[in-house]
Scaffold this active site. Structure first.
Site, PDB file in Angstrom:
ATOM      1  N   ASN A  91       0.871  -1.178   0.000  1.00 31.35           N
ATOM      2  CA  ASN A  91       0.000   0.000   0.000  1.00 31.35           C
ATOM      3  C   ASN A  91       0.911   1.232   0.000  1.00 31.35           C
ATOM      4  OD1 ASN A  91      -1.835   2.012   0.473  1.00 31.35           O
ATOM      5  ND2 ASN A  91      -2.623   1.167   2.402  1.00 31.35           N
TER       6      ASN A  91
ATOM      7  N   ARG B 184      -2.405  -2.203  -3.522  1.00 34.88           N
ATOM      8  CA  ARG B 184      -3.563  -1.337  -3.358  1.00 34.88           C
ATOM      9  C   ARG B 184      -3.382  -0.146  -4.301  1.00 34.88           C
ATOM     10  NH1 ARG B 184      -5.690   1.569   2.124  1.00 34.88           N
ATOM     11  NH2 ARG B 184      -7.651   2.246   1.235  1.00 34.88           N
TER      12      ARG B 184
ATOM     13  N   HIS C 161     -12.374   3.809  -0.005  1.00 31.25           N
ATOM     14  CA  HIS C 161     -12.489   2.803   1.073  1.00 31.25           C
ATOM     15  C   HIS C 161     -13.216   1.546   0.566  1.00 31.25           C
ATOM     16  CE1 HIS C 161     -12.451   6.181   4.355  1.00 31.25           C
ATOM     17  NE2 HIS C 161     -11.239   5.702   4.163  1.00 31.25           N
TER      18      HIS C 161
ATOM     19  N   ARG D 262     -10.831  16.701   7.122  1.00 30.41           N
ATOM     20  CA  ARG D 262     -11.552  17.083   5.884  1.00 30.41           C
ATOM     21  C   ARG D 262     -12.932  17.622   6.226  1.00 30.41           C
ATOM     22  NH1 ARG D 262     -10.302  11.464   3.640  1.00 30.41           N
ATOM     23  NH2 ARG D 262      -8.225  11.666   2.721  1.00 30.41           N
TER      24      ARG D 262
ATOM     25  N   GLU E  85      -8.441  -4.557   5.376  1.00 29.40           N
ATOM     26  CA  GLU E  85      -8.292  -4.244   3.952  1.00 29.40           C
ATOM     27  C   GLU E  85      -7.174  -5.073   3.303  1.00 29.40           C
ATOM     28  OE1 GLU E  85      -9.051   0.121   3.163  1.00 29.40           O
ATOM     29  OE2 GLU E  85      -8.789   0.163   5.312  1.00 29.40           O
TER      30      GLU E  85
END
Ligand code: AMP
Length: 394
Positions: A7, A90, A179, A238, A382
């Site tokens: 990743n 990923r 996601h 965010r 994940e």
């Protein structure tokens, strides 16, 4: 078979080596500050930590160090690279080109390069990592697992923005969602746990970045992040959904250009910006308990928006059978789960506040007391999805 999951971020490279017979990680590690002074690799194998502090000017050097660490005589996990059966990468963005995981070849890399404009921070790192990995491990099969792919089943009415259609056609401006591996994993686990696929599931991935998805019969029908991860929930730093006219107004008032504005919305807003305390929910809870009104407001705003998304996704699916909490906050923050699940009886939810406060970490937990809607905590994984999808393709 052992599968290496990679990743890559713009200045980081996280990895796990997973034994697919047991689906357990045998090594976990990360390179930090790639391309920045002070680069460092840390790895854990069987509880033993290995730290390598060495200059890592790029992802090729970092990946070579990852292999060195994995094969370390004392603290490594393998004796030869031949033990790595496949690599799962990923990759942030599939654009509209891929609907699922693909084996990496020259054509896939070319399409990723074309789509790099859709993820200018992550895609160049993803592509650099794929290229160096192919150079260093020629002949080892590699798969690209896209963060957006699970959301490719959304219908146009869900993914289109109300902008000129030509701008969608020409520039591919639309909602993509992110996601995806997490929403796919936890909705899949909910289906397995409840023993049926014909379910309306709302998956709440609540972490530093947060998103919610509506999943009907195992397929994503809507999700809260958009063209970029900035849309949707109020997150750690965010802003989430905001009237775009605010941008021009604040740019005028504060003398910011558009890049500074987007940096502001991505890095200085959210619960951090509102509270002025922290983006970490543990800090916000502590500050609230100590009487900090802005920390309290930030937490209330977060819970309120999650609640609104749950309501809108229940409306979009004509009901909900299961609500799943995952991510750092979803799995651990009982106060936030309780705040979100207050007054949800209109949906047929019978939330059990005692079970919520006495939950066990790291495994599937039921938080309802009967009722129409199952409420579950499902720890996300994940890396395992990436490894499983890579193995499936092989
Ligand atoms: P993630 O991005 O999924 O790793 O989630 C990170 C966030 O989860 C942190 O910023 C914390 O706000 C939150 N978190 C992690 N552990 C806990 C905990 N024990 N209690 C409350 N919040 C937590």
């Amino acid at each position: 078979m052992k599968i290496l999951v990679l990743n890559a971020g713009s200045s980081s490279l996280k990895y796990q080596l997973i034994d697919m017979n047991t689906e357990q990680p045998i090594a976990k590690g990360a390179c930090e500050r790639i391309g920045i002074p002070g680069s460092k690799l840390t790895q854990k194998v069987n509880g033993q930590e290995l730290v390598i502090e060495k200059s890592m000017p790029n992802h090729t050097v970092a990946f070579n160090l990852v292999l060195e660490a994995l094969m370390d005589k004392e603290k490594g996990a393998i004796t030869s690279v031949d033990e790595i059966g496949a690599v799962g990468h990923r990759v942030l963005h599939s654009g509209e080109d891929f609907k699922g995981t693909v084996l990496i070849d020259d054509e896939v890399i070319a399409i990723c390069e074309k789509n790099a404009v859709l993820g200018p921070l992550h895609m160049p790192a993803n592509i650099a990592c794929i290229k160096s990995c192919r150079e260093i491990l020629p002949g080892v099969p590699m798969a690209a697992v896209f963060d957006t792919a699970f959301h490719s089943t959304m219908q146009p009415k869900a993914y289109m923005y109300g902008v000129k259609y030509e701008d969608y056609e020409q520039f591919k401006v639309r909602k993509y969602g992110f996601h995806g591996t997490s929403h796919k994993f936890v909705s899949g686990e909910a289906i397995k746990y409840l023993g049926r696929e014909d379910l309306k599931i709302i998956t709440c991935h609540l972490g530093n970045g947060s998103s919610i998805s509506a999943v009907k019969n195992g397929k994503c029908v809507d999700t809260s992040m958009g063209f970029t991860p900035l849309e949707g929930l109020t997150m750690g730093t965010r802003s989430g959904d905001i009237d775009p006219a605010v941008l021009e107004f604040l740019m005028d008032k504060k003398g910011m250009d558009i890049h500074q504005m987007l940096n502001y919305l991505n890095k200085e807003c959210g619960v951090m910006g509102v509270s002025g305390v922290s983006s970490d929910f543990r800090d916000l809870t502590a500050a609230t308990k100590a009487g900090n009104e802005r920390a309290k407001l930030a937490l209330e705003m977060f819970a309120y928006r999650v609640k609104k998304y749950i309501g809108s996704y229940a409306a979009a699916m004509n009901g909900v059978d299961c609500i799943v909490f995952t991510g750092g906050i979803g799995e651990n923050d009982q106060d936030m789960r309780a705040a979100i699940m207050q007054d949800m009886d209109y949906l047929g939810v019978n939330f059990d506040f005692d079970k919520n406060s006495n939950f066990k970490r790291g495994c599937i937990q039921e938080l309802d007391n009967g009722g129409k809607v199952k409420v579950l905590i499902i720890p996300t994984n994940e890396e395992l999805v990436i490894a499983r999808e890579t193995l499936e393709l092989l």
